[in-house]
Write an enzyme that holds these catalytic residues in place. Structure first.
Site, PDB file in Angstrom:
ATOM      1  N   ASP A 150      23.203 117.783  63.910  1.00 42.84           N
ATOM      2  CA  ASP A 150      23.882 119.157  63.215  1.00 42.84           C
ATOM      3  C   ASP A 150      24.065 118.819  61.871  1.00 42.84           C
ATOM      4  OD1 ASP A 150      26.425 120.582  62.859  1.00 42.84           O
ATOM      5  OD2 ASP A 150      27.561 119.817  64.668  1.00 42.84           O
ATOM      6  N   HIS A 206      24.409 121.381  66.593  1.00 42.66           N
ATOM      7  CA  HIS A 206      25.964 121.780  66.535  1.00 42.66           C
ATOM      8  C   HIS A 206      26.309 122.746  67.700  1.00 42.66           C
ATOM      9  CE1 HIS A 206      29.407 123.410  64.280  1.00 42.66           C
ATOM     10  NE2 HIS A 206      29.094 124.788  64.663  1.00 42.66           N
ATOM     11  N   SER A 245      34.301 123.410  66.036  1.00 41.22           N
ATOM     12  CA  SER A 245      33.450 124.068  64.648  1.00 41.22           C
ATOM     13  C   SER A 245      34.625 124.575  63.969  1.00 41.22           C
ATOM     14  CB  SER A 245      32.719 125.050  65.358  1.00 41.22           C
ATOM     15  OG  SER A 245      31.677 125.572  64.319  1.00 41.22           O
TER      16      SER A 245
END
Length: 312
Positions: free
Chosen positions: A256, A286, A158
């Protein structure tokens, strides 16, 4: 685009549905969370409600520039992995995933150095990138003396994937350093902070990340910046010249909001001349690797294989 792990789709989607149902009872994060909420969220492990486990294998150090790192050194290793944690530049810590990093260190035969970079909103852009750049430069200069190897790799999840790319670009553009890091392992990163189409269109579905949470996170990380300013390549590496970067492994799930970021980055990375392994995981949201899923186990094995074999 080739989608993997269709055979796990039923489990993955069922987990998403359960996560979304549970999210109804969780408070919506405010644009600027108060100090108490921020402290609680930072104390708990990402994706969970309990503090992370700290292992005795981890060693806390301070490197040049005063940047803190957490180091894992297995008995046998032949490379060093600079790990940059996720958490929207606002949460997460170098000691927030000891078990996972120690397992990676042992199985991929790598010393792992995880960066404790400064977090927003107290320390907005460019503080976090500055710390990651400092840690990377320290490794370039001292890996041979400290670890007995110059085989360096970089990666994260991320925000950590975003910071990994930013760090490689800074090494190249500010210091003329290319080739020192021989591979990049990039999981579901945000590479366009002005928001790609998939970010804008994802909506309010209460998975780990959605359109609104991303927008609030960008405001915390880059306060006062407008959309055009966030397109600056130093903020959004999708707009940067990607020449001279190492082979990359880029992973994202189909559920995501950052799907486009990985697809677009993979295209541009490959066009710039470096090999890319693109993994698009069926049904994964995600941050899916934070959770006990079949696709998580597979992803960890794939990452271990990539990091143990690339850049030799």
């Amino acid at each position: 685009m080739t989608i993997t792990d269709d055979d796990c789709l039923a489990e993955t989607l069922a987990f998403n549905e359960k996560f979304e149902a549970a999210a109804v009872s969780r408070p919506v994060r405010e644009e600027a969370p108060d100090a108490a909420l921020l402290a609680t969220l930072r104390r708990n492990r990402l994706g969970g409600d309990t503090p992370p486990v700290r292992l005795p294998h981890g060693q806390d150090r301070v490197v040049e520039g005063g940047v803190k790192v957490r180091v894992f050194v297995p008995d046998r290793f032949d490379g060093v992995y600079l790990h940059i944690h996720g958490g929207g530049w606002t949460f997460g810590s170098a000691d927030g995933q000891d078990e996972r990093l120690w397992r990676l260190a042992e199985r991929a035969r790598l010393a792992v150095v995880s960066v404790e970079y400064r977090l927003a909103p107290e320390h907005p852009f460019p503080a976090g990138p500055d710390d990651c750049e400092t840690a990377a430069r320290w490794l370039v200069k001292h890996a041979a003396a400290e670890f007995g190897t110059e085989r360096l790799l970089i990666g994260g999840e991320s925000a950590g994937a975003h910071l990994s790319v930013v760090t490689l670009l800074r090494l190249r553009d500010r210091h003329g350093i290319t080739g020192a890091f021989r591979a990049a392992n990039l999981l579901f990163g945000p590479y366009d902070l002005s928001m790609t189409p998939s970010q804008r269109s994802f909506g309010s579905k209460r998975l780990l990340s959605n359109t609104d949470t991303l927008r609030r996170t960008y405001e915390l990380f880059t306060p006062g910046m407008g959309v055009e300013q966030r397109r600056d390549p130093e903020v959004s590496p999708l707009f940067a010249d990607l020449a001279g970067l190492p082979p990359a492994r880029i992973v994202v799930g189909t559920e995501d909001p950052l799907l486009d970021d990985s697809l677009f980055l993979a295209q541009r990375w490959q066009a710039a001349g470096a090999p890319v392994q693109l993994g698009v995981v069926a049904g994964a949201m995600h941050g899916f690797t934070l959770f006990p899923l079949a696709v998580t186990e597979r992803e960890q094995r794939r990452a271990q294989e990539f990091l143990s074999t690339t850049g030799r």
